[in-house]
Scaffold this motif. Sequence first.
Motif, mmCIF file in Angstrom:
data_model
loop_
_atom_site.group_PDB
_atom_site.id
_atom_site.type_symbol
_atom_site.label_atom_id
_atom_site.label_comp_id
_atom_site.label_asym_id
_atom_site.label_seq_id
_atom_site.Cartn_x
_atom_site.Cartn_y
_atom_site.Cartn_z
ATOM 1 N N PHE A 125 0.522 -1.454 -0.169
ATOM 2 C CA PHE A 125 0.122 0.081 0.349
ATOM 3 C C PHE A 125 0.401 1.157 -0.014
ATOM 4 O O PHE A 125 0.327 2.680 -0.830
ATOM 5 C CB PHE A 125 -0.884 0.069 0.997
ATOM 6 C CG PHE A 125 -2.003 -0.633 1.018
ATOM 7 C CD1 PHE A 125 -2.651 -1.232 -0.245
ATOM 8 C CD2 PHE A 125 -2.554 -1.810 2.115
ATOM 9 C CE1 PHE A 125 -3.966 -1.901 0.387
ATOM 10 C CE2 PHE A 125 -3.286 -2.542 1.907
ATOM 11 C CZ PHE A 125 -4.106 -2.729 0.607
ATOM 12 N N ALA A 147 0.690 4.307 -2.490
ATOM 13 C CA ALA A 147 0.693 5.452 -2.516
ATOM 14 C C ALA A 147 1.452 6.070 -3.127
ATOM 15 O O ALA A 147 1.156 7.721 -3.672
ATOM 16 C CB ALA A 147 0.755 5.697 -1.241
ATOM 17 N N GLN A 188 1.588 6.722 -6.850
ATOM 18 C CA GLN A 188 0.276 7.300 -7.269
ATOM 19 C C GLN A 188 0.424 8.565 -7.464
ATOM 20 O O GLN A 188 0.238 9.320 -8.052
ATOM 21 C CB GLN A 188 -0.744 7.054 -7.026
ATOM 22 C CG GLN A 188 -1.229 5.216 -7.577
ATOM 23 C CD GLN A 188 -2.408 4.786 -7.623
ATOM 24 O OE1 GLN A 188 -3.154 4.985 -6.406
ATOM 25 N NE2 GLN A 188 -2.659 3.929 -7.888
ATOM 26 N N THR A 189 1.252 8.933 -6.695
ATOM 27 C CA THR A 189 1.566 10.472 -5.532
ATOM 28 C C THR A 189 2.337 11.286 -6.366
ATOM 29 O O THR A 189 2.232 12.545 -5.977
ATOM 30 C CB THR A 189 0.810 10.711 -4.216
ATOM 31 O OG1 THR A 189 1.975 10.515 -3.879
ATOM 32 C CG2 THR A 189 -0.643 9.444 -4.106
ATOM 33 N N TYR A 199 5.230 10.798 -4.221
ATOM 34 C CA TYR A 199 5.045 11.865 -3.424
ATOM 35 C C TYR A 199 7.526 11.702 -2.714
ATOM 36 O O TYR A 199 7.644 11.050 -3.699
ATOM 37 C CB TYR A 199 5.182 10.750 -2.474
ATOM 38 C CG TYR A 199 4.917 11.900 -0.733
ATOM 39 C CD1 TYR A 199 5.398 12.858 -0.760
ATOM 40 C CD2 TYR A 199 5.584 10.878 0.269
ATOM 41 C CE1 TYR A 199 5.933 13.677 1.216
ATOM 42 C CE2 TYR A 199 6.154 11.233 1.379
ATOM 43 C CZ TYR A 199 6.134 12.960 1.270
ATOM 44 O OH TYR A 199 6.901 13.248 2.890
#
Length: 164
Positions: free
Chosen positions: A24, A28, A31-32, A34
């Motif tokens: 996860f 995350a 996809q972001t 970050y």
Amino acid sequence: MRTMWIVIAIGVGTPVGLALGALFFLLAVMQTGYEPGLALVRRFNRRVTNRRVMKTAGQRGADASVVRHIGRSSGKEYATPVGITAAGEDFLISLPYGTTPDWLKNVLAAGTAEVVHEGTTYRITEPELVPVASVARYQSRSERLGLRLFGVDQVLRLRRAAAQ
């Protein structure tokens, strides 16, 4: 008896929970986009994954190919394992980390590099970032799904020069 099941549940559940948490986190971060998370994933891959993959990368039947490139500042030669899709006379490299990895900046700045794919070395020219949608016909269904899952919207297209 009850204690035994608790110990088993903890022994099995902890690794599974950690693996799911890592998955996860990876989804995350990818996809972001970050950046601190991407830096952590890149550092792990550079220190652990890439070393193992480089043992067979570029050989016939290997899952990974190798991009050989020259550092923009250092002038040093580097070899980076990548996943390559052959697209006619071109190669496509998916960019799950976006356009910030050093190897990609090096290749784009130089305008040339070498690719070792299926045991053959190719000189490549004209590296170009293109939208995923423009090259989707060359990618497998599972590759397109993975790119969508990780939020990848660009790939690197490399033109093959002559086989060496």
